[in-house]
Design a protein around this motif. Sequence first.
Motif, PDB file in Angstrom:
ATOM      1  N   ARG A  17       0.832  -1.213   0.000  1.00  0.00           N
ATOM      2  CA  ARG A  17       0.000   0.000   0.000  1.00  0.00           C
ATOM      3  C   ARG A  17       0.866   1.261   0.000  1.00  0.00           C
ATOM      4  O   ARG A  17       0.589   2.222  -0.712  1.00  0.00           O
ATOM      5  CB  ARG A  17      -0.911  -0.003   1.230  1.00  0.00           C
ATOM      6  CG  ARG A  17      -2.141  -0.858   1.022  1.00  0.00           C
ATOM      7  CD  ARG A  17      -3.166  -0.644   2.128  1.00  0.00           C
ATOM      8  NE  ARG A  17      -4.047  -1.805   2.160  1.00  0.00           N
ATOM      9  CZ  ARG A  17      -4.078  -2.699   3.131  1.00  0.00           C
ATOM     10  NH1 ARG A  17      -3.284  -2.562   4.190  1.00  0.00           N
ATOM     11  NH2 ARG A  17      -4.885  -3.724   3.065  1.00  0.00           N
ATOM     12  N   ASP A  77      -3.502   1.164  -8.723  1.00  0.00           N
ATOM     13  CA  ASP A  77      -4.009   1.059  -7.352  1.00  0.00           C
ATOM     14  C   ASP A  77      -4.754  -0.268  -7.140  1.00  0.00           C
ATOM     15  O   ASP A  77      -5.964  -0.300  -6.991  1.00  0.00           O
ATOM     16  CB  ASP A  77      -4.933   2.242  -7.051  1.00  0.00           C
ATOM     17  CG  ASP A  77      -5.308   2.295  -5.579  1.00  0.00           C
ATOM     18  OD1 ASP A  77      -4.662   1.552  -4.792  1.00  0.00           O
ATOM     19  OD2 ASP A  77      -6.220   3.042  -5.225  1.00  0.00           O
ATOM     20  N   HIS A  78      -3.991  -1.334  -7.174  1.00  0.00           N
ATOM     21  CA  HIS A  78      -4.596  -2.655  -7.017  1.00  0.00           C
ATOM     22  C   HIS A  78      -3.530  -3.625  -6.519  1.00  0.00           C
ATOM     23  O   HIS A  78      -2.475  -3.759  -7.139  1.00  0.00           O
ATOM     24  CB  HIS A  78      -5.161  -3.117  -8.386  1.00  0.00           C
ATOM     25  CG  HIS A  78      -5.818  -4.469  -8.338  1.00  0.00           C
ATOM     26  ND1 HIS A  78      -6.333  -5.102  -9.436  1.00  0.00           N
ATOM     27  CD2 HIS A  78      -6.051  -5.316  -7.310  1.00  0.00           C
ATOM     28  CE1 HIS A  78      -6.855  -6.270  -9.103  1.00  0.00           C
ATOM     29  NE2 HIS A  78      -6.685  -6.424  -7.812  1.00  0.00           N
ATOM     30  N   TYR A 102      -2.937  -7.245  -6.316  1.00  0.00           N
ATOM     31  CA  TYR A 102      -3.493  -8.510  -6.788  1.00  0.00           C
ATOM     32  C   TYR A 102      -3.227  -9.590  -5.739  1.00  0.00           C
ATOM     33  O   TYR A 102      -2.089  -9.785  -5.309  1.00  0.00           O
ATOM     34  CB  TYR A 102      -2.840  -8.905  -8.120  1.00  0.00           C
ATOM     35  CG  TYR A 102      -3.551 -10.024  -8.854  1.00  0.00           C
ATOM     36  CD1 TYR A 102      -4.465  -9.756  -9.852  1.00  0.00           C
ATOM     37  CD2 TYR A 102      -3.287 -11.364  -8.557  1.00  0.00           C
ATOM     38  CE1 TYR A 102      -5.123 -10.766 -10.543  1.00  0.00           C
ATOM     39  CE2 TYR A 102      -3.932 -12.392  -9.224  1.00  0.00           C
ATOM     40  CZ  TYR A 102      -4.847 -12.082 -10.224  1.00  0.00           C
ATOM     41  OH  TYR A 102      -5.490 -13.098 -10.888  1.00  0.00           O
ATOM     42  N   GLU A 155      -4.938  -9.571  -2.811  1.00  0.00           N
ATOM     43  CA  GLU A 155      -5.508  -9.130  -1.533  1.00  0.00           C
ATOM     44  C   GLU A 155      -6.900  -9.733  -1.348  1.00  0.00           C
ATOM     45  O   GLU A 155      -7.251 -10.194  -0.263  1.00  0.00           O
ATOM     46  CB  GLU A 155      -5.582  -7.594  -1.486  1.00  0.00           C
ATOM     47  CG  GLU A 155      -6.008  -7.095  -0.109  1.00  0.00           C
ATOM     48  CD  GLU A 155      -6.050  -5.568  -0.016  1.00  0.00           C
ATOM     49  OE1 GLU A 155      -5.885  -4.914  -1.057  1.00  0.00           O
ATOM     50  OE2 GLU A 155      -6.239  -5.073   1.109  1.00  0.00           O
ATOM     51  N   GLU A 172      -8.500 -11.476  -4.406  1.00  0.00           N
ATOM     52  CA  GLU A 172      -8.782 -12.444  -5.474  1.00  0.00           C
ATOM     53  C   GLU A 172      -9.009 -13.839  -4.890  1.00  0.00           C
ATOM     54  O   GLU A 172      -8.205 -14.336  -4.122  1.00  0.00           O
ATOM     55  CB  GLU A 172      -7.616 -12.484  -6.488  1.00  0.00           C
ATOM     56  CG  GLU A 172      -7.737 -11.472  -7.612  1.00  0.00           C
ATOM     57  CD  GLU A 172      -7.440 -10.041  -7.165  1.00  0.00           C
ATOM     58  OE1 GLU A 172      -6.904  -9.876  -6.058  1.00  0.00           O
ATOM     59  OE2 GLU A 172      -7.745  -9.097  -7.931  1.00  0.00           O
ATOM     60  N   GLU A 221      -8.346 -11.115 -14.105  1.00  0.00           N
ATOM     61  CA  GLU A 221      -8.987 -10.186 -13.168  1.00  0.00           C
ATOM     62  C   GLU A 221     -10.469 -10.489 -13.012  1.00  0.00           C
ATOM     63  O   GLU A 221     -11.194  -9.733 -12.378  1.00  0.00           O
ATOM     64  CB  GLU A 221      -8.786  -8.742 -13.650  1.00  0.00           C
ATOM     65  CG  GLU A 221      -7.323  -8.319 -13.544  1.00  0.00           C
ATOM     66  CD  GLU A 221      -7.148  -6.830 -13.792  1.00  0.00           C
ATOM     67  OE1 GLU A 221      -7.422  -6.056 -12.859  1.00  0.00           O
ATOM     68  OE2 GLU A 221      -6.735  -6.450 -14.896  1.00  0.00           O
TER      69      GLU A 221
END
Lengths: 390, 360
Positions: free
Chosen positions: B212, B224-225, B227, B229, B231, B252
Amino acid sequence: MSEKTLSVNKTLLTPFNIFAGIVLVIGFFITVLRFTKGLGAVTNLSDNNPWGLWIGFDLLCGVSLAAGGFVTSAAVYIFGMKRYHSAVRPAILTGFLGYALVVFALNYDVGRPWRLPYPFIIQQGTTSLLFEVGACVALYLTVLFIEFTPAVLEWLGLKKARNLVVRLTMLLTIFGVVLSTLHQSSLGALYLIAPSKLHPLWYSTYLPVYFFVSSIIAGLSMVLFESTLSHHYFEDKMDETHLKENTGVTLGFGKAASLVLAGYFTIKIVGLAISNNWHYLTTGYGAWFLLELLGFVALPCFLYAVGVRDKNVKLIRWTALLTVLGIVLNRLNISLIAFNWQLPSSERYFPHWMEIMVSVFIVVVGILVFRFIVTKMPILYEHPDYKGNH
Amino acid sequence: MSLTRRRFLGWIGAAGASTVLGSSADASSTVHFKGYADSFAILHDITLCVGCRACETACNKVNELPPPDLPFKDLTVLNQKRRTTAKAFTVVNRFENAKTGSLSPAVFVKKQCNHCLEPACASACFVKAFKKTPEGAVSYDHSVCVGCRYCMVACPFEIPSYEYDNAFSPRVMKCTMCHPRILQGQLPGCVEACPKEAISFGKRKDILNIARERIKKHPERYLDHIYGETEMGGTSWLYISGVPFEQIGMREDLGITPAPELTSGALGAVPIVVGLWPVLLTGIYAISQRKEKVSAEEQALAVAEAVEKTQALAKQKLTGELEKAKKDALKDKDSAIKQAVKKALDDAAAAIVKQEASNV
């Protein structure tokens, strides 16, 4: 018909027997290869395509097409349709052989078949749908075996044991319907865990319901299809009751199949609407989906209805074949054709010829055992000592 | 086959109950499992990866895997998109950079087991060969594995592979997150080997904070992702990238539902079917039996009635005939008497006539 006359002459060299012999020999060699060199030597399975024809056809089609046992015994013993009684034994036999062959085929597919009891005796993976499938198939195979034993016991002349088993009929039938409901639906539920791999037109949270309902269709149609074949090859084995009831069975089962197909068609449309997947219908997969839904669900539903209205036994029998092919198409679509649709075509699966041969080999073994049993045991006729005693 | 009201109701009941199978309701699913507290995670900063394959080399060594077909130094393998195999638990792939639309600078992405918080493989395994360990690794026990390969079907990341060429002891093969090394206090092989610090190891909550912070500090560098967290319910490998994940081979569209929830509805229907089906079926059986009994009784009753009616009719007929016969007999008698009387009178008259004639 030629089969019949030749079997009277005790000639073993019929075209079918020669074909069966060749298949058995090839099957034997592939079996040796499979168990000495591993799955890689005889299959096109890959890391992306872990399940191939042996799951798609041998397991999924095998189990659904063997549903005639539970459907017929439920109709006769639970719903009280006693006019179809002569259809019970052949259906139970086909069911029993079908499940036995499914388990036999699984030994080829799993990596270490000698460990197949592990999920029950070592560690129970109860969160897995496959555990449910395994447990129910194992239990139902046992139920079918017990349901089938009266024929064997009559053949062997063991009257007391036979009467004891016959007294269990109701219990076994109920148990059989419960187990069939569970594992037929679970086979569909196996794919619930892979929404990212199965094409949205086939993926649905209703998959277990679809599999269960279509297994009833498969069961009814297989009884009709198999009785057509039996009529052709084993008519001399059939007694008067069997022959007399046959038209009634054909019309009754045809009517039931038409009704269930109509229901199945409706819930398929409901699934399509709930997932709002209409836009996929205009794609290539959509055309394929429509072919399955219209050509192999709606069409047989209509043809069965026409056949029943016109009392057209021939039409009903051909429709049964169409319906059976439709079930096979559906299972292959879900397990192979619409599965992994996201992969580029170079990474897609097509069965190796040896995989296809093993499947043919297993079907041939089934036909041979079926033929042996109906020519020896009271399946298509009632044993004279037990006439009307059920 | 006639469709009676009773039988129809029986079928409707059966159809209604079977829809239970389709629901995905699960009473306990309001609790969201966020992973074991203090479990470890690994962050792959895709923007830092240079595609040197040092991680692949280390992984091969640590896991004692067979040597690759081409040496690890040979970077031509990057020309093809690869996946994990039984001989390679991790692979690095090269992608076109969406920002420049070319391979300069190319984007490199490392691929291996993501060690889901609620793994699909573990949920799918019918012999519990997979386990999510408290340390974060998803472990595999080959000593119980039957080789059904349902784990491979279930895995949304297409990670587990199989030893198809092993006839006697084939295993499912995948990254172990170096669980044995973690237990010994060592770093996973790939993390230790990375020269660019493109992979960082730590507690999952700390790793998430690091990710972050990087995104916050360099919004021009990262999307701002994070991957992984959320999914598939969250994973123990996390990724940050400067280009959309979809364009570098990471799906995604997997959603945030943990895999076990996808099947919990169907599994929940099992005890319901086991509990209700026998009741329903016995009920249908009882109804069909009763129907038969009633129809038999009705038949018996109808037969009895018919017999009675016939008997009554016969009796009536008989009495009628008897009376008629009586009447006839009476009539006969009357006429006979009349005749006899007439005859007697005639005779008498004749006798008188005769006598008179003789008297004359």
